[in-house]
Write a protein that holds these residues in place. Structure first.
Motif, PDB file in Angstrom:
ATOM      1  N   HIS A 180      -1.984 -81.291  54.809  1.00 23.56           N
ATOM      2  CA  HIS A 180      -1.354 -80.052  55.254  1.00 23.56           C
ATOM      3  C   HIS A 180      -0.856 -80.185  56.694  1.00 23.56           C
ATOM      4  CE1 HIS A 180      -2.047 -77.204  51.960  1.00 23.56           C
ATOM      5  NE2 HIS A 180      -3.174 -77.827  51.735  1.00 23.56           N
ATOM      6  N   ASP A 191      -4.970 -76.548  47.750  1.00 25.85           N
ATOM      7  CA  ASP A 191      -3.905 -77.116  46.926  1.00 25.85           C
ATOM      8  C   ASP A 191      -2.569 -76.986  47.659  1.00 25.85           C
ATOM      9  OD1 ASP A 191      -2.030 -77.809  45.033  1.00 25.85           O
ATOM     10  OD2 ASP A 191      -2.942 -76.657  43.413  1.00 25.85           O
ATOM     11  N   LEU A 192      -1.913 -78.106  47.893  1.00 32.57           N
ATOM     12  CA  LEU A 192      -0.658 -78.079  48.641  1.00 32.57           C
ATOM     13  C   LEU A 192       0.402 -77.231  47.956  1.00 32.57           C
ATOM     14  CD1 LEU A 192      -2.055 -80.843  49.776  1.00 32.57           C
ATOM     15  CD2 LEU A 192       0.271 -81.299  50.578  1.00 32.57           C
ATOM     16  N   SER A 193       0.419 -77.232  46.633  1.00 27.82           N
ATOM     17  CA  SER A 193       1.447 -76.493  45.904  1.00 27.82           C
ATOM     18  C   SER A 193       1.298 -74.975  46.068  1.00 27.82           C
ATOM     19  CB  SER A 193       1.412 -76.857  44.418  1.00 27.82           C
ATOM     20  OG  SER A 193       0.189 -76.460  43.819  1.00 27.82           O
ATOM     21  N   TYR A 194       0.082 -74.523  46.405  1.00 24.02           N
ATOM     22  CA  TYR A 194      -0.139 -73.081  46.583  1.00 24.02           C
ATOM     23  C   TYR A 194       0.499 -72.587  47.878  1.00 24.02           C
ATOM     24  CZ  TYR A 194      -2.668 -68.686  47.375  1.00 24.02           C
ATOM     25  OH  TYR A 194      -2.999 -67.371  47.637  1.00 24.02           O
ATOM     26  N   HIS A 195       0.492 -73.430  48.879  1.00 22.07           N
ATOM     27  CA  HIS A 195       0.948 -73.007  50.207  1.00 22.07           C
ATOM     28  C   HIS A 195       2.440 -73.297  50.382  1.00 22.07           C
ATOM     29  CE1 HIS A 195      -3.068 -71.910  51.596  1.00 22.07           C
ATOM     30  NE2 HIS A 195      -3.490 -72.947  50.906  1.00 22.07           N
ATOM     31  N   GLN A 196       3.220 -72.523  49.662  1.00 23.03           N
ATOM     32  CA  GLN A 196       4.675 -72.584  49.744  1.00 23.03           C
ATOM     33  C   GLN A 196       5.160 -71.237  50.275  1.00 23.03           C
ATOM     34  OE1 GLN A 196       6.254 -75.402  49.104  1.00 23.03           O
ATOM     35  NE2 GLN A 196       4.468 -76.471  48.261  1.00 23.03           N
ATOM     36  N   LYS A 240      -7.309 -83.615  52.273  1.00 26.36           N
ATOM     37  CA  LYS A 240      -6.368 -82.554  51.899  1.00 26.36           C
ATOM     38  C   LYS A 240      -5.877 -81.796  53.121  1.00 26.36           C
ATOM     39  CE  LYS A 240      -7.894 -81.639  47.156  1.00 26.36           C
ATOM     40  NZ  LYS A 240      -8.454 -80.612  46.222  1.00 26.36           N
ATOM     41  N   ARG A 285       2.513 -81.547  57.444  1.00 25.26           N
ATOM     42  CA  ARG A 285       3.692 -80.725  57.156  1.00 25.26           C
ATOM     43  C   ARG A 285       4.162 -80.009  58.427  1.00 25.26           C
ATOM     44  NH1 ARG A 285       2.123 -77.121  51.814  1.00 25.26           N
ATOM     45  NH2 ARG A 285       2.893 -78.549  50.210  1.00 25.26           N
TER      46      ARG A 285
END
Length: 271
Positions: free
Chosen positions: A89, A53-58, A85, A92
């Motif tokens: 990532h 999940d992209l939102s987890y990796h902040q 997915k 980024r």
């Protein structure tokens, strides 16, 4: 001396809280930032896991990350479903590579299910970090995490840089052989011991182990392929800096502690 820690973990869990405490740390990014500032560590590379999940990796600005394919992506079907997915990532700036977890995952890194990910790494010119050596706990299967398995993918994908995490410990000699043979394989020196240790007692109690490391690192004699990393919160960071200094010739400190990670992972906003 500027330092990049090329192998850390950022996980909120009772397990990581406990091992951080045993290493005289606190398992928070605020505490990590403070320690980094005290030790002149200008950046850290997080080995991601748990979810894609992209939102987890902040992460805060002093950290980049490798997106991890852990047990949630265990079989060929789930791996195939995760390609898009993972590519998101890799697009980024602060995602600097891919991390694989053989040993914890019962799947060899030369399984063809991983090949699309190596192609992605080639396309985005980002490395693939691979857990090698011993696993935490008794649930892992060591045959999957042997460093010799990297030899096959290094030959099959010569344009991809592979980072052998933990130098294959305790198969140090085998790990050195793979790094020596393959131009596209580097190794990080993270997790070679655990916890908070007394450097003097370690020198006495683990004399054979330390000499073994020095001997085979000297045999390799390619200090441009070795990256400093801690496996934080597994170890005490000031302790570990001293430990790595004790097995690396001083002439190569800047390479091992800083330049090599800068070249391999190319984290943004530092030079």
């Amino acid at each position: 001396m500027k330092i990049i820690d090329a192998h850390i973990h950022c996980c909120s869990s009772p397990y990581f809280d406990q091992i951080a405490e045993e290493a005289a740390h606190v398992n928070t990014t605020e505490h990590l930032r403070t320690v980094f500032q005290e030790e002149e560590i200008v950046h850290g590379i997080v080995m991601g896991n748990q979810t894609l999940d992209l939102s987890y990796h902040q992460y805060p600005e002093f950290l980049s990350y490798c997106i991890g394919l852990d047990s949630s992506c265990l079989n060929a079907r789930s791996l195939a479903a995760s390609i898009d997915k993972v590519e998101q990532h890799l697009q980024r700036k602060n995602c600097v590579g891919i991390k694989l977890y053989p040993g914890y995952n019962s799947q060899y890194v030369f399984d063809t299910a991983y090949f699309p990910y190596y192609e992605l790494a080639k396309t985005y010119d980002k490395p693939v970090a691979i857990h090698t050596g011993d696993t935490a706990g008794t649930g892992g299967l060591l045959k999957y995490s042997h460093p010799l398995t990297i030899d096959e993918v290094a030959v099959a994908f010569p344009q991809v840089t592979f980072v052998m995490c933990h130098l294959g410990n305790p198969w140090i000699v085998d790990g050195i052989a793979v790094v020596d043979k393959n131009e596209n394989v580097a190794a990080d020196l993270s997790g070679l011991f655990e916890g908070m240790v007394d450097p003097k007692k370690t020198q006495e109690k683990s004399k054979g182990y330390l000499e073994h490391l020095r001997t085979w690192l000297g045999y390799l004699d390619q200090y441009d392929k070795l990256l400093y990393g801690t496996d934080w919160p597994l170890v005490n960071i000031p302790n570990y800096i001293d430990f790595i200094k004790s097995i690396i010739p001083e002439a190569y400190y800047e390479d091992v502690f800083y330049k090599n990670a800068l070249r391999v992972y190319r984290p943004a906003n530092i030079s």
